[in-house]
Design a protein around this motif. Sequence first.
Motif, PDB file in Angstrom:
ATOM      1  N   ASN A 180      38.601  40.399  31.847  1.00 21.31           N
ATOM      2  CA  ASN A 180      39.439  40.337  33.038  1.00 21.31           C
ATOM      3  C   ASN A 180      40.839  39.806  32.715  1.00 21.31           C
ATOM      4  N   ILE A 181      40.884  38.716  31.930  1.00 21.65           N
ATOM      5  CA  ILE A 181      42.190  38.132  31.619  1.00 21.65           C
ATOM      6  C   ILE A 181      42.980  39.051  30.687  1.00 21.65           C
ATOM      7  N   LEU A 182      42.282  39.682  29.737  1.00 24.38           N
ATOM      8  CA  LEU A 182      42.978  40.608  28.835  1.00 24.38           C
ATOM      9  C   LEU A 182      43.627  41.739  29.625  1.00 24.38           C
ATOM     10  N   ALA A 183      42.868  42.313  30.577  1.00 17.46           N
ATOM     11  CA  ALA A 183      43.412  43.401  31.386  1.00 17.46           C
ATOM     12  C   ALA A 183      44.638  42.918  32.160  1.00 17.46           C
ATOM     13  N   ALA A 184      44.579  41.690  32.681  1.00 15.15           N
ATOM     14  CA  ALA A 184      45.721  41.151  33.418  1.00 15.15           C
ATOM     15  C   ALA A 184      46.909  40.949  32.487  1.00 15.15           C
ATOM     16  N   LEU A 185      46.633  40.430  31.275  1.00 20.28           N
ATOM     17  CA  LEU A 185      47.720  40.190  30.312  1.00 20.28           C
ATOM     18  C   LEU A 185      48.413  41.495  29.948  1.00 20.28           C
ATOM     19  N   GLN A 186      47.609  42.553  29.805  1.00 22.88           N
ATOM     20  CA  GLN A 186      48.198  43.833  29.420  1.00 22.88           C
ATOM     21  C   GLN A 186      48.982  44.468  30.567  1.00 22.88           C
ATOM     22  N   SER A 187      48.789  43.933  31.764  1.00 22.88           N
ATOM     23  CA  SER A 187      49.540  44.452  32.905  1.00 22.88           C
ATOM     24  C   SER A 187      50.888  43.761  33.070  1.00 22.88           C
ATOM     25  N   VAL A 188      51.106  42.670  32.321  1.00 22.78           N
ATOM     26  CA  VAL A 188      52.393  41.965  32.456  1.00 22.78           C
ATOM     27  C   VAL A 188      53.481  42.845  31.863  1.00 22.78           C
ATOM     28  N   PRO A 189      54.515  43.168  32.651  1.00 22.18           N
ATOM     29  CA  PRO A 189      55.574  44.039  32.131  1.00 22.18           C
ATOM     30  C   PRO A 189      56.323  43.403  30.965  1.00 22.18           C
ATOM     31  N   GLU A 190      56.573  44.208  29.918  1.00 25.21           N
ATOM     32  CA  GLU A 190      57.215  43.707  28.702  1.00 25.21           C
ATOM     33  C   GLU A 190      58.602  43.119  28.966  1.00 25.21           C
ATOM     34  N   ASP A 191      59.335  43.760  29.895  1.00 28.04           N
ATOM     35  CA  ASP A 191      60.746  43.385  30.040  1.00 28.04           C
ATOM     36  C   ASP A 191      60.976  41.943  30.482  1.00 28.04           C
ATOM     37  N   ILE A 217      49.200  36.194  35.766  1.00 26.50           N
ATOM     38  CA  ILE A 217      47.759  36.460  35.705  1.00 26.50           C
ATOM     39  C   ILE A 217      46.973  35.528  36.622  1.00 26.50           C
ATOM     40  N   LYS A 218      47.679  34.687  37.382  1.00 32.31           N
ATOM     41  CA  LYS A 218      46.983  33.707  38.216  1.00 32.31           C
ATOM     42  C   LYS A 218      45.994  34.328  39.215  1.00 32.31           C
ATOM     43  N   PRO A 219      46.375  35.391  39.940  1.00 35.90           N
ATOM     44  CA  PRO A 219      45.406  35.962  40.886  1.00 35.90           C
ATOM     45  C   PRO A 219      44.101  36.374  40.201  1.00 35.90           C
ATOM     46  N   THR A 220      44.206  36.977  39.017  1.00 34.74           N
ATOM     47  CA  THR A 220      43.004  37.372  38.281  1.00 34.74           C
ATOM     48  C   THR A 220      42.162  36.155  37.944  1.00 34.74           C
ATOM     49  N   ILE A 221      42.833  35.106  37.449  1.00 38.57           N
ATOM     50  CA  ILE A 221      42.107  33.905  37.056  1.00 38.57           C
ATOM     51  C   ILE A 221      41.380  33.303  38.266  1.00 38.57           C
ATOM     52  N   ILE A 222      42.075  33.236  39.390  1.00 32.90           N
ATOM     53  CA  ILE A 222      41.461  32.639  40.584  1.00 32.90           C
ATOM     54  C   ILE A 222      40.229  33.422  41.017  1.00 32.90           C
ATOM     55  N   MET A 223      40.360  34.735  41.112  1.00 36.17           N
ATOM     56  CA  MET A 223      39.230  35.563  41.544  1.00 36.17           C
ATOM     57  C   MET A 223      38.066  35.451  40.571  1.00 36.17           C
ATOM     58  N   ALA A 268      48.219  49.003  36.782  1.00 35.61           N
ATOM     59  CA  ALA A 268      48.238  47.591  37.127  1.00 35.61           C
ATOM     60  C   ALA A 268      49.125  47.254  38.310  1.00 35.61           C
ATOM     61  N   VAL A 269      48.624  47.478  39.484  1.00 38.18           N
ATOM     62  CA  VAL A 269      49.376  47.128  40.672  1.00 38.18           C
ATOM     63  C   VAL A 269      49.198  45.655  40.976  1.00 38.18           C
ATOM     64  N   LYS A 270      47.946  45.224  40.941  1.00 39.94           N
ATOM     65  CA  LYS A 270      47.681  43.805  41.207  1.00 39.94           C
ATOM     66  C   LYS A 270      46.413  43.349  40.505  1.00 39.94           C
ATOM     67  N   GLY A 271      46.250  42.024  40.455  1.00 42.11           N
ATOM     68  CA  GLY A 271      45.065  41.497  39.788  1.00 42.11           C
ATOM     69  C   GLY A 271      43.955  41.600  40.719  1.00 42.11           C
TER      70      GLY A 271
END
Lengths: 280, 305
Positions: B186-197, B221-227, A277-280
């Motif tokens: 798409n949103i799930l994948a973005a959510l799972q990319s958010v770092p836990e820390d 996750i905004k960029p994913t949502i926009i695209m 996950a580098v970017k969305g």
Amino acid sequence: MNRSTKKKVVGVIRFFVLAFYLLLVVLPIYWMIVTSFKTNAEIVNAQVITYWPKTFTLDNYKGLFSVMNYGTYLKNSLIVTLSTSLVVTVLSIYGGYGLARFKFRGKGVAMVFFLVTQMIPSILVIIPLYVVFSQMHLIDTYTSLFIFYTVTNLPFCAITMRSFFERIPYALEEAAFVDGCSRGQTLWKVVLPVMFPGIVAVFVFAFIGAWNELIAGTIFLNTQKMWTIPIGLKSLVGKYNVDWGSMMAGGCLALLPTALMFIFVQKYIVEGMTAGAVKG
Amino acid sequence: MTKNKSGGKLSLQTKRKLQPYLYIAPVLILLLIMFGYPLIKSIVMSFQDYKLSRLDKVSWNNFQNYISMFTDKSFLLLLKNSLVYVVVAVIGQFLLGLGLALGLNGKFRGRGIYQSIVFLPWAFSAFVVGLLFRWSFNGEYGVVNDVLLKLGIIHEKISWLGTPGLSLAVVIMAMIWIGIPFFGINILAALQSVPEDIYEAADMDGCGTFRKFFTLTLPYIKPTIIMTILLRTIWIFNSFDLVVIVTEGGPANYSQTLPSYMYTQAFSSYDFGLAGAFGVLLMVILTLYALIFLKITQYDKAGDF
């Protein structure tokens, strides 16, 4: 509210949310399957709508094969769809890799061009192609659909492949370069094995896109022996009258291959989009 | 290349420079030809009297196609239907997809099986889904009326597909149903990319769940949502298969959209000039939309698309 009650409340809310989505998806599918096993008399009986077949019958399915050559349509669909998705996947690997790993002049323009391809209404592509295909005697051939499906599925697949590549650390390739591998070798022997989920996902995207397409099929194919499954099913829809039993049976059979495929690969899709996950 | 003094070195450099183009050339050339030619051809056709039945008599016709398009008495209705269709469907898919992704983001038993079921509509053909909705909302034998009657919500059968307004609503519901998984995945994948820390830090600062969502998760996750919204809006705006299958535009064009009308016109009268004019209009609307949308969301500054 203390921590553990809060956790419980969140758990309960999540349970209802998940149950809602499950019903939302399952109920329509249930209705399609149930209808496909009913007799025609039971289906069009306005007095009583049954939620389980009173008389269970396979006639709708048998009819598809005996009356409407479902086997031929299946063969046509497989030929067109498999060739399309193979070619789209290979092209996407090269295109996606090029877009992900290099900086070059015109890259921005190329990306905008990909977006523009998505804005072009499909009819605008179909009409001129129809004229060209008629002149080249490609109407009523697998080639016409193969060309159209490859082209229409390629932009999304290539862009998706690009983002899969971007999630793979570049260090992997650099190590291979140091060992004296060329770029081509590195791509096939080092990167692609790691990319497996992404490749499967793109293949499935193209497969689904080609398998389900109806409109171009009805325009490019005239003779019945060339029809794909959606066109064959479409021929069952009359102007005022639809044979709902056969329709739903045909629908179930049409959805089965893509549904099975999707069940097995959906985790790869999410994985491919998430990992690193580098970017969305 | 030979002009250069340090020839050998530069030719390697040139090779390096050309390399990216070798990778993307097959895709780009294919797309340029196969989208470029039809696009230019249709724009030209939109200014011509171009009927498939009279290909020998193609001639320029003084914007006649555009005039007939804008003066078509259903034009405003088509425009309105298209806007309602795309706005409601995109918002519906987005909100429901976001809800699904949030529900799925976390561990629970049976998640693998659950996920493969709820994402299934992605694999479904619009054609079969359209038929399924048409059958379920059938006025006489449809299951929807039966359920609503039994629950006491309605007292007599509703003719869903025969009532202005309702018929478009059924098309929209079908479109939302089929599109939730695309947003969800798409949103799930973005959510799972958010770092836990980042959440841990917020927990220590005593942030509430809602605040965490709006100040941490959402920006991430905004960029994913926009695209996703951008792509989905374009696809839905241009799509017409559900309209054609569920209602055929009826009753009396009340569920007809611009693309479905264009399709019907193109292949009933084979007037490709008029269809071209509709196509150009759709492209103009979408280009304006994309420019404005990317500007408002400031995606052009943040991203490389």
